[in-house]
Design a protein around this motif. Structure first.
Motif, PDB file in Angstrom:
ATOM      1  N   GLY A 122       0.832  -1.199   0.000  1.00  0.00           N
ATOM      2  CA  GLY A 122       0.000   0.000   0.000  1.00  0.00           C
ATOM      3  C   GLY A 122       0.859   1.238   0.000  1.00  0.00           C
ATOM      4  O   GLY A 122       2.094   1.167   0.052  1.00  0.00           O
ATOM      5  N   THR A 123       0.197   2.379  -0.084  1.00  0.00           N
ATOM      6  CA  THR A 123       0.884   3.665  -0.030  1.00  0.00           C
ATOM      7  C   THR A 123       0.463   4.371   1.247  1.00  0.00           C
ATOM      8  O   THR A 123      -0.730   4.501   1.522  1.00  0.00           O
ATOM      9  CB  THR A 123       0.560   4.526  -1.269  1.00  0.00           C
ATOM     10  OG1 THR A 123       1.025   3.825  -2.428  1.00  0.00           O
ATOM     11  CG2 THR A 123       1.238   5.878  -1.201  1.00  0.00           C
ATOM     12  N   TYR A 124       1.449   4.805   1.999  1.00  0.00           N
ATOM     13  CA  TYR A 124       1.219   5.454   3.283  1.00  0.00           C
ATOM     14  C   TYR A 124       1.702   6.890   3.200  1.00  0.00           C
ATOM     15  O   TYR A 124       2.674   7.190   2.515  1.00  0.00           O
ATOM     16  CB  TYR A 124       1.949   4.688   4.398  1.00  0.00           C
ATOM     17  CG  TYR A 124       1.544   3.235   4.408  1.00  0.00           C
ATOM     18  CD1 TYR A 124       0.332   2.838   4.957  1.00  0.00           C
ATOM     19  CD2 TYR A 124       2.336   2.268   3.794  1.00  0.00           C
ATOM     20  CE1 TYR A 124      -0.071   1.508   4.927  1.00  0.00           C
ATOM     21  CE2 TYR A 124       1.944   0.938   3.759  1.00  0.00           C
ATOM     22  CZ  TYR A 124       0.741   0.566   4.326  1.00  0.00           C
ATOM     23  OH  TYR A 124       0.346  -0.752   4.271  1.00  0.00           O
ATOM     24  N   ARG A 125       1.003   7.762   3.891  1.00  0.00           N
ATOM     25  CA  ARG A 125       1.331   9.188   3.865  1.00  0.00           C
ATOM     26  C   ARG A 125       1.543   9.683   5.286  1.00  0.00           C
ATOM     27  O   ARG A 125       0.992   9.114   6.213  1.00  0.00           O
ATOM     28  CB  ARG A 125       0.214   9.960   3.173  1.00  0.00           C
ATOM     29  CG  ARG A 125       0.162   9.634   1.683  1.00  0.00           C
ATOM     30  CD  ARG A 125      -1.036  10.256   0.990  1.00  0.00           C
ATOM     31  NE  ARG A 125      -0.976  10.039  -0.449  1.00  0.00           N
ATOM     32  CZ  ARG A 125      -1.337   8.897  -1.041  1.00  0.00           C
ATOM     33  NH1 ARG A 125      -1.773   7.873  -0.329  1.00  0.00           N
ATOM     34  NH2 ARG A 125      -1.243   8.778  -2.355  1.00  0.00           N
ATOM     35  N   THR A 126       2.309  10.719   5.403  1.00  0.00           N
ATOM     36  CA  THR A 126       2.757  11.376   6.633  1.00  0.00           C
ATOM     37  C   THR A 126       3.809  10.518   7.342  1.00  0.00           C
ATOM     38  O   THR A 126       3.755   9.283   7.276  1.00  0.00           O
ATOM     39  CB  THR A 126       1.625  11.720   7.632  1.00  0.00           C
ATOM     40  OG1 THR A 126       1.223  10.558   8.345  1.00  0.00           O
ATOM     41  CG2 THR A 126       0.447  12.403   6.938  1.00  0.00           C
ATOM     42  N   PRO A 127       4.746  11.166   8.004  1.00  0.00           N
ATOM     43  CA  PRO A 127       5.769  10.412   8.734  1.00  0.00           C
ATOM     44  C   PRO A 127       5.172   9.452   9.765  1.00  0.00           C
ATOM     45  O   PRO A 127       5.624   8.306   9.878  1.00  0.00           O
ATOM     46  CB  PRO A 127       6.617  11.514   9.383  1.00  0.00           C
ATOM     47  CG  PRO A 127       6.498  12.668   8.422  1.00  0.00           C
ATOM     48  CD  PRO A 127       5.066  12.611   7.957  1.00  0.00           C
ATOM     49  N   ASP A 128       4.162   9.894  10.510  1.00  0.00           N
ATOM     50  CA  ASP A 128       3.534   9.006  11.496  1.00  0.00           C
ATOM     51  C   ASP A 128       2.834   7.841  10.810  1.00  0.00           C
ATOM     52  O   ASP A 128       2.862   6.717  11.308  1.00  0.00           O
ATOM     53  CB  ASP A 128       2.528   9.764  12.369  1.00  0.00           C
ATOM     54  CG  ASP A 128       3.212  10.655  13.399  1.00  0.00           C
ATOM     55  OD1 ASP A 128       4.335  10.329  13.815  1.00  0.00           O
ATOM     56  OD2 ASP A 128       2.609  11.683  13.766  1.00  0.00           O
ATOM     57  N   GLY A 129       2.202   8.093   9.671  1.00  0.00           N
ATOM     58  CA  GLY A 129       1.533   7.027   8.931  1.00  0.00           C
ATOM     59  C   GLY A 129       2.512   5.971   8.454  1.00  0.00           C
ATOM     60  O   GLY A 129       2.242   4.773   8.533  1.00  0.00           O
ATOM     61  N   VAL A 130       3.678   6.412   7.992  1.00  0.00           N
ATOM     62  CA  VAL A 130       4.696   5.477   7.515  1.00  0.00           C
ATOM     63  C   VAL A 130       5.213   4.620   8.661  1.00  0.00           C
ATOM     64  O   VAL A 130       5.247   3.387   8.571  1.00  0.00           O
ATOM     65  CB  VAL A 130       5.863   6.228   6.819  1.00  0.00           C
ATOM     66  CG1 VAL A 130       7.026   5.288   6.547  1.00  0.00           C
ATOM     67  CG2 VAL A 130       5.374   6.875   5.527  1.00  0.00           C
ATOM     68  N   THR A 131       5.587   5.254   9.771  1.00  0.00           N
ATOM     69  CA  THR A 131       6.170   4.466  10.855  1.00  0.00           C
ATOM     70  C   THR A 131       5.143   3.568  11.532  1.00  0.00           C
ATOM     71  O   THR A 131       5.452   2.438  11.890  1.00  0.00           O
ATOM     72  CB  THR A 131       6.895   5.352  11.893  1.00  0.00           C
ATOM     73  OG1 THR A 131       5.996   6.333  12.391  1.00  0.00           O
ATOM     74  CG2 THR A 131       8.123   6.007  11.279  1.00  0.00           C
TER      75      THR A 131
END
Length: 143
Positions: A49-58
């Motif tokens: 999937g594709t994740y956005r924002t630094p918090d979303g990625v981690t």
């Protein structure tokens, strides 16, 4: 070391991301990511999937990997840099917590770095090798 920590050179930013990931330092890792980062895990990968924002990625990638794998590490070994594009040839190593099976698989990562932050990431990996390590029993040969 202070120069490296403050460098906005694309390869240095990417290298800081790998070092932070290997150390489990999600705060430093998030600092390498742009607020509007787009982080894409390959289709077929367990966290696709594709994740956005630094918090979303981690929270959707690094924290999930830590829940399912022991010692998940991306070993970066070759960097190819073309302006804001950084392609890294690397290797994932880890042991799946549920099955006890290890992985040691080659991977390529494409980063786009602007203004000293990663704005885009795309992963390329043999997802079947990762999924095999997550599956109990013998792998079924394709025929």
């Amino acid at each position: 070391m202070a120069e490296f920590a403050a460098s906005t050179a694309p390869a240095d930013v990417v290298r800081r991301q790998y070092l932070a990931s290997a150390a489990g330092d999600l705060e430093v890792l998030r600092a390498t990511l742009a607020p509007d980062v787009e982080w894409t895990e390959m289709a077929g990968f367990p966290l696709a999937g594709t994740y956005r924002t630094p918090d979303g990625v981690t929270s959707h990638v690094m924290e999930q990997l830590a829940k399912e794998w022991d010692d998940w590490t991306a070993h970066d070994d070759t960097y190819v840099v073309d302006g804001e594009n950084v392609v890294v040839l690397a290797r994932y190593t880890a042991t799946n917590k549920a099955t006890g099976k290890p992985i040691n698989v080659r991977v390529a990562h494409h980063f786009v770095v602007r203004g000293g932050q990663i704005v885009r990431f795309e992963q390329f990996v043999d997802t079947a090798l990762v999924r095999d390590a997550m599956t109990d029993g013998a792998a079924v040969a394709a025929g």
